[in-house]
Design a protein around this motif. Structure first.
Motif, PDB file in Angstrom:
ATOM      1  N   GLY A  34      -8.150  13.812   9.724  1.00 51.38           N
ATOM      2  CA  GLY A  34      -7.483  13.736  11.019  1.00 51.38           C
ATOM      3  C   GLY A  34      -8.440  13.395  12.149  1.00 51.38           C
ATOM      4  N   HIS A  35      -9.724  13.716  11.997  1.00 54.91           N
ATOM      5  CA  HIS A  35     -10.696  13.439  13.056  1.00 54.91           C
ATOM      6  C   HIS A  35     -10.831  11.946  13.332  1.00 54.91           C
ATOM      7  CE1 HIS A  35     -13.503  11.995  10.009  1.00 54.91           C
ATOM      8  NE2 HIS A  35     -14.243  11.549  11.008  1.00 54.91           N
ATOM      9  N   GLU A  36     -10.541  11.126  12.326  1.00 55.27           N
ATOM     10  CA  GLU A  36     -10.749   9.683  12.407  1.00 55.27           C
ATOM     11  C   GLU A  36      -9.690   8.964  13.228  1.00 55.27           C
ATOM     12  OE1 GLU A  36      -7.976  10.375   8.978  1.00 55.27           O
ATOM     13  OE2 GLU A  36      -9.741  11.390   9.776  1.00 55.27           O
ATOM     14  N   LYS A  37      -8.584   9.613  13.509  1.00 57.41           N
ATOM     15  CA  LYS A  37      -7.522   8.993  14.298  1.00 57.41           C
ATOM     16  C   LYS A  37      -7.995   8.791  15.735  1.00 57.41           C
ATOM     17  CE  LYS A  37      -4.795   8.963  10.827  1.00 57.41           C
ATOM     18  NZ  LYS A  37      -4.714   7.708  10.092  1.00 57.41           N
ATOM     19  N   ARG A  38      -7.663   7.682  16.316  1.00 56.01           N
ATOM     20  CA  ARG A  38      -8.102   7.387  17.679  1.00 56.01           C
ATOM     21  C   ARG A  38      -7.505   8.351  18.699  1.00 56.01           C
ATOM     22  NH1 ARG A  38     -10.412   2.030  18.322  1.00 56.01           N
ATOM     23  NH2 ARG A  38     -10.753   1.197  16.252  1.00 56.01           N
ATOM     24  N   THR A  39      -6.491   9.079  18.309  1.00 53.48           N
ATOM     25  CA  THR A  39      -5.856  10.053  19.206  1.00 53.48           C
ATOM     26  C   THR A  39      -6.249  11.496  18.890  1.00 53.48           C
ATOM     27  OG1 THR A  39      -3.942  10.101  17.733  1.00 53.48           O
ATOM     28  CG2 THR A  39      -3.849   8.574  19.610  1.00 53.48           C
ATOM     29  N   SER A  40      -7.197  11.693  17.961  1.00 56.82           N
ATOM     30  CA  SER A  40      -7.559  13.065  17.581  1.00 56.82           C
ATOM     31  C   SER A  40      -8.209  13.800  18.750  1.00 56.82           C
ATOM     32  CB  SER A  40      -8.497  13.068  16.366  1.00 56.82           C
ATOM     33  OG  SER A  40      -9.752  12.517  16.706  1.00 56.82           O
ATOM     34  N   ALA A  41      -7.979  15.102  18.785  1.00 60.12           N
ATOM     35  CA  ALA A  41      -8.595  15.954  19.800  1.00 60.12           C
ATOM     36  C   ALA A  41     -10.088  16.065  19.514  1.00 60.12           C
ATOM     37  CB  ALA A  41      -7.949  17.334  19.770  1.00 60.12           C
ATOM     38  N   ALA A  54      -9.561  19.167  12.021  1.00 66.44           N
ATOM     39  CA  ALA A  54      -9.106  17.786  12.146  1.00 66.44           C
ATOM     40  C   ALA A  54      -9.568  17.154  13.455  1.00 66.44           C
ATOM     41  CB  ALA A  54      -7.582  17.749  12.061  1.00 66.44           C
ATOM     42  N   ASN A  55     -10.493  17.802  14.158  1.00 67.32           N
ATOM     43  CA  ASN A  55     -10.961  17.292  15.438  1.00 67.32           C
ATOM     44  C   ASN A  55     -12.206  16.427  15.288  1.00 67.32           C
ATOM     45  OD1 ASN A  55      -8.952  18.718  16.740  1.00 67.32           O
ATOM     46  ND2 ASN A  55     -10.265  20.455  17.208  1.00 67.32           N
ATOM     47  N   PHE A  56     -12.381  15.516  16.232  1.00 60.69           N
ATOM     48  CA  PHE A  56     -13.607  14.753  16.358  1.00 60.69           C
ATOM     49  C   PHE A  56     -14.637  15.713  16.962  1.00 60.69           C
ATOM     50  CE2 PHE A  56     -16.584  11.858  18.348  1.00 60.69           C
ATOM     51  CZ  PHE A  56     -16.650  10.804  17.456  1.00 60.69           C
ATOM     52  N   VAL A  57     -15.770  15.876  16.294  1.00 62.14           N
ATOM     53  CA  VAL A  57     -16.765  16.867  16.714  1.00 62.14           C
ATOM     54  C   VAL A  57     -17.810  16.198  17.594  1.00 62.14           C
ATOM     55  CG1 VAL A  57     -18.491  18.539  15.957  1.00 62.14           C
ATOM     56  CG2 VAL A  57     -16.387  18.226  14.627  1.00 62.14           C
ATOM     57  N   THR A  58     -17.921  16.668  18.835  1.00 70.45           N
ATOM     58  CA  THR A  58     -18.904  16.118  19.757  1.00 70.45           C
ATOM     59  C   THR A  58     -20.231  16.848  19.605  1.00 70.45           C
ATOM     60  OG1 THR A  58     -18.315  17.622  21.559  1.00 70.45           O
ATOM     61  CG2 THR A  58     -17.103  15.539  21.430  1.00 70.45           C
ATOM     62  N   SER A  59     -21.299  16.149  19.941  1.00 71.68           N
ATOM     63  CA  SER A  59     -22.638  16.746  19.914  1.00 71.68           C
ATOM     64  C   SER A  59     -23.561  15.838  20.700  1.00 71.68           C
ATOM     65  CB  SER A  59     -23.137  16.896  18.479  1.00 71.68           C
ATOM     66  OG  SER A  59     -24.457  17.377  18.473  1.00 71.68           O
ATOM     67  N   ASN A  60     -24.023  16.310  21.841  1.00 72.88           N
ATOM     68  CA  ASN A  60     -24.874  15.494  22.699  1.00 72.88           C
ATOM     69  C   ASN A  60     -26.345  15.821  22.567  1.00 72.88           C
ATOM     70  OD1 ASN A  60     -22.758  13.963  23.845  1.00 72.88           O
ATOM     71  ND2 ASN A  60     -22.220  15.704  25.113  1.00 72.88           N
ATOM     72  N   ALA A  61     -26.701  16.718  21.666  1.00 71.38           N
ATOM     73  CA  ALA A  61     -28.099  17.109  21.498  1.00 71.38           C
ATOM     74  C   ALA A  61     -28.648  16.572  20.178  1.00 71.38           C
ATOM     75  CB  ALA A  61     -28.217  18.631  21.534  1.00 71.38           C
ATOM     76  N   ALA A  62     -29.956  16.285  20.183  1.00 72.75           N
ATOM     77  CA  ALA A  62     -30.606  15.817  18.948  1.00 72.75           C
ATOM     78  C   ALA A  62     -30.430  16.865  17.868  1.00 72.75           C
ATOM     79  CB  ALA A  62     -32.085  15.554  19.219  1.00 72.75           C
ATOM     80  N   PRO A  63     -30.159  16.471  16.627  1.00 77.80           N
ATOM     81  CA  PRO A  63     -30.242  15.110  16.093  1.00 77.80           C
ATOM     82  C   PRO A  63     -28.919  14.347  16.141  1.00 77.80           C
ATOM     83  CG  PRO A  63     -29.999  16.611  14.269  1.00 77.80           C
ATOM     84  CD  PRO A  63     -30.021  17.447  15.535  1.00 77.80           C
ATOM     85  N   HIS A  64     -27.986  14.761  16.971  1.00 83.11           N
ATOM     86  CA  HIS A  64     -26.714  14.044  17.139  1.00 83.11           C
ATOM     87  C   HIS A  64     -25.933  13.934  15.840  1.00 83.11           C
ATOM     88  CE1 HIS A  64     -27.818  13.073  21.225  1.00 83.11           C
ATOM     89  NE2 HIS A  64     -29.007  12.726  20.763  1.00 83.11           N
ATOM     90  N   ASP A  65     -25.749  15.058  15.196  1.00 81.32           N
ATOM     91  CA  ASP A  65     -24.967  15.147  13.968  1.00 81.32           C
ATOM     92  C   ASP A  65     -23.791  16.067  14.256  1.00 81.32           C
ATOM     93  OD1 ASP A  65     -24.033  15.357  11.306  1.00 81.32           O
ATOM     94  OD2 ASP A  65     -26.061  15.473  10.498  1.00 81.32           O
ATOM     95  N   TRP A  66     -22.650  15.803  13.672  1.00 78.60           N
ATOM     96  CA  TRP A  66     -21.498  16.690  13.844  1.00 78.60           C
ATOM     97  C   TRP A  66     -21.676  17.957  13.019  1.00 78.60           C
ATOM     98  CZ3 TRP A  66     -18.485  17.838   9.613  1.00 78.60           C
ATOM     99  CH2 TRP A  66     -18.654  17.019   8.494  1.00 78.60           C
TER     100      TRP A  66
END
Length: 180
Positions: A34-41, A54-66
């Motif tokens: 579900g994370h891959e959908k362009r409308t996923s939270a 099912a969410n797209f996991v954000t991460s702005n810190a190194a090493p930038h991995d979900w």
């Protein structure tokens, strides 16, 4: 033998900026959840494996991995449990993408679309969950190959640029599957 479309696309491409052909955008090493959908939270990360939902996991810190613990085995040169491709297919290696890139003429998004793969300019989802502004002019395709904390990908632009390079694993890129 490659699939005739990106994962999640509803049809074979008719142009490099055919929106019905763009398909979904996967974070490296994730199954279709579900994370891959362009409308996923989106949800703040990184997260432990198994808790991504099912969410797209954000991460702005190194090493930038979900993922909070790097796992190089989630996608591979052979099919894995996390590989989003359908049965009989897998995520391609960087060498397989590079071999296709060497056939593009010109070596950019136009050459990628003119190739047998008919790759599109589906853009990408950034590590903050937003979409890149150049939808329709750039395309990004994951490989199963890792390099340090990064993963290799095919990077295409209308401006006469195409290369197999490295990217942060928390970005959302297209996947074009290859036969096992």
């Amino acid at each position: 033998i490659w699939m005739d479309r990106n994962l999640g696309a509803t049809q074979v491409a008719t142009s490099s900026n055919d929106t019905a052909f763009y398909g979904d955008l996967y974070q490296w090493g994730r199954a279709a959840d579900g994370h891959e959908k362009r409308t996923s939270a989106i949800t703040a990360g990184p997260v432990a494996a198994g808790s991504e939902g099912a969410n797209f996991v954000t991460s702005n810190a190194a090493p930038h991995d979900w993922l909070s613990m790097k796992d190089d085995t989630r996608w591979g040169a052979t099919k894995t449990a996390h590989d989003p491709c359908p049965t009989g297919y897998r995520v391609p290696t960087a060498a397989e993408l590079d071999a296709e890139l060497n056939e593009f003429s010109p070596k950019d998004i136009d050459g990628a679309f003119e190739s047998a793969l008919k790759l599109s300019a589906a853009s990408r989802r950034l590590d903050n969950g937003n979409f890149e502004l150049f939808v329709g002019s750039g395309g990004f395709y994951w490989s199963s190959t890792v390099e340090g904390v990064y993963a290799r990908n095919l990077y295409l632009f209308h401006s006469g640029f195409a290369d197999v390079t490295v990217a942060r694993r928390n970005l959302g890129y297209s996947v074009r599957c290859i036969k096992e």
